[in-house]
Design a protein around this motif. Sequence first.
Motif, PDB file in Angstrom:
ATOM      1  N   ASN A 123      39.484  39.536  31.997  1.00  0.00           N
ATOM      2  CA  ASN A 123      38.303  38.858  32.550  1.00  0.00           C
ATOM      3  C   ASN A 123      37.501  38.152  31.463  1.00  0.00           C
ATOM      4  O   ASN A 123      36.291  38.337  31.329  1.00  0.00           O
ATOM      5  CB  ASN A 123      37.422  39.853  33.315  1.00  0.00           C
ATOM      6  CG  ASN A 123      38.130  40.397  34.538  1.00  0.00           C
ATOM      7  OD1 ASN A 123      38.847  39.679  35.221  1.00  0.00           O
ATOM      8  ND2 ASN A 123      37.952  41.677  34.813  1.00  0.00           N
TER       9      ASN A 123
ATOM     10  N   TYR B  91      34.393  44.908  38.046  1.00  0.00           N
ATOM     11  CA  TYR B  91      34.078  43.940  37.006  1.00  0.00           C
ATOM     12  C   TYR B  91      32.826  44.368  36.259  1.00  0.00           C
ATOM     13  O   TYR B  91      31.934  44.996  36.823  1.00  0.00           O
ATOM     14  CB  TYR B  91      33.901  42.550  37.621  1.00  0.00           C
ATOM     15  CG  TYR B  91      35.091  42.143  38.463  1.00  0.00           C
ATOM     16  CD1 TYR B  91      36.299  41.802  37.872  1.00  0.00           C
ATOM     17  CD2 TYR B  91      35.020  42.153  39.857  1.00  0.00           C
ATOM     18  CE1 TYR B  91      37.401  41.450  38.631  1.00  0.00           C
ATOM     19  CE2 TYR B  91      36.114  41.801  40.632  1.00  0.00           C
ATOM     20  CZ  TYR B  91      37.306  41.458  40.014  1.00  0.00           C
ATOM     21  OH  TYR B  91      38.394  41.128  40.778  1.00  0.00           O
TER      22      TYR B  91
ATOM     23  N   PRO C  37      36.555  37.970  40.931  1.00  0.00           N
ATOM     24  CA  PRO C  37      36.432  37.869  39.472  1.00  0.00           C
ATOM     25  C   PRO C  37      35.216  37.039  39.084  1.00  0.00           C
ATOM     26  O   PRO C  37      34.912  36.027  39.725  1.00  0.00           O
ATOM     27  CB  PRO C  37      37.740  37.173  39.063  1.00  0.00           C
ATOM     28  CG  PRO C  37      38.709  37.536  40.135  1.00  0.00           C
ATOM     29  CD  PRO C  37      37.895  37.584  41.402  1.00  0.00           C
TER      30      PRO C  37
ATOM     31  N   PRO D   5      39.364  46.956  42.201  1.00  0.00           N
ATOM     32  CA  PRO D   5      38.624  45.784  41.710  1.00  0.00           C
ATOM     33  C   PRO D   5      37.269  46.227  41.169  1.00  0.00           C
ATOM     34  O   PRO D   5      36.456  46.791  41.898  1.00  0.00           O
ATOM     35  CB  PRO D   5      38.477  44.911  42.964  1.00  0.00           C
ATOM     36  CG  PRO D   5      39.543  45.379  43.896  1.00  0.00           C
ATOM     37  CD  PRO D   5      39.701  46.840  43.626  1.00  0.00           C
TER      38      PRO D   5
END
Length: 375
Positions: A154, A213, A322, A211
């Motif tokens: 990322n 982030y 993302p 998922p």
Amino acid sequence: MTTLLLAMAGCGTGDKANTETDVIAVDVRKNYPEKEIRLQDVFHVEYVPLETNDEFITSANIKAISAHYIVTTNMGSDGDIFLFDRKTGKGIRKINHKGQGEGEYSQAVFVNIDEAKDEMFVNDYPARKIYVYDLSGNFKRKLDLPGDGYYYQNTLNYDSGHLISEIWCENKLGIAILSKQDGSLTRKLLTPASQELSPIFTEGELAVTPPYYMIFQTKEGWEMVNPSSDTIFHHSTADEWLPSIVRTPALRSMDTQVFLTPTTITERYYFMRSMKKELDFKTFKGFPSEELAYDRQTDELFRCKLYNDDFTDKQGVSLLAPPCEYPVALARPLQSPDLVEAYQSGKLQGHLKEIAATLNEESNAVIMILSAKTE
């Protein structure tokens, strides 16, 4: 080098922002009231239909959105990188340097665009290298990423000379600043703690990563998450660190851990997601989550149901995606077969309906781009 370990439990105990410190307190056990929010009231919503021809056929795995480019790859690892015009969706260039030779990558897992320097950074995650090309696809240099066993994911532009990246190492997570010139570790912003608590679920040699982030760019700087901490921090390029969210109860006190992370931050709303660390290894179903939001104007914290008004059935929108670079908050592909079906069923309106009328099931996706509105 600046090193910071997050350990800020106890910054707040209420359910709303502390007006003296502007810290939002979130009790992840609480059943907050639900509230609907219209997507178009929060974001500028753009739809960009990607050109479809024999050269430009893509499954539209979005990698980067810059001022003039949309960058996608295919869902597999064929090595194709597609550059489309940001405004019109016209195909500009297809680049493929997959291979084992000099200047070739094994996988284009993460891609960043630095338009000012005419450079594209291709993060070959399994190889722990970043390959740098100009925007015509010519190889310029290779960045060997530092740290034994450290993997970088990322990646985003931090400033003109650096990338910011999440670090993964032995189920521990952190954040680092990397030189765009040689890949050297300029500094670790958040380092993996010695007693790391992670959303990654492990059983034997199997690891399942949901998922999740850790870095989010806003107009004012960056929001950063260390999973082991009960505090989410705001970081500016002036190297200031301020707590912005504190979650309760303390993560280490919970039998079933509930992690909290931002999804998108606007001037008015702080969108976030709570996620339980639960997984059925037989079905691989788990990680139950809730979408939350904090309204800075009304000082309310609630479960958020965000919907897209361009769908007449008020189609829900998840902000889990993302991270993008400000001012883009989120980019998501709308697949043409779904749009064609919605159009034929009379479920579309406005500009999206006009676009869908031109599509067929073989068309490339339409990219929905959300940019934060200024209040």
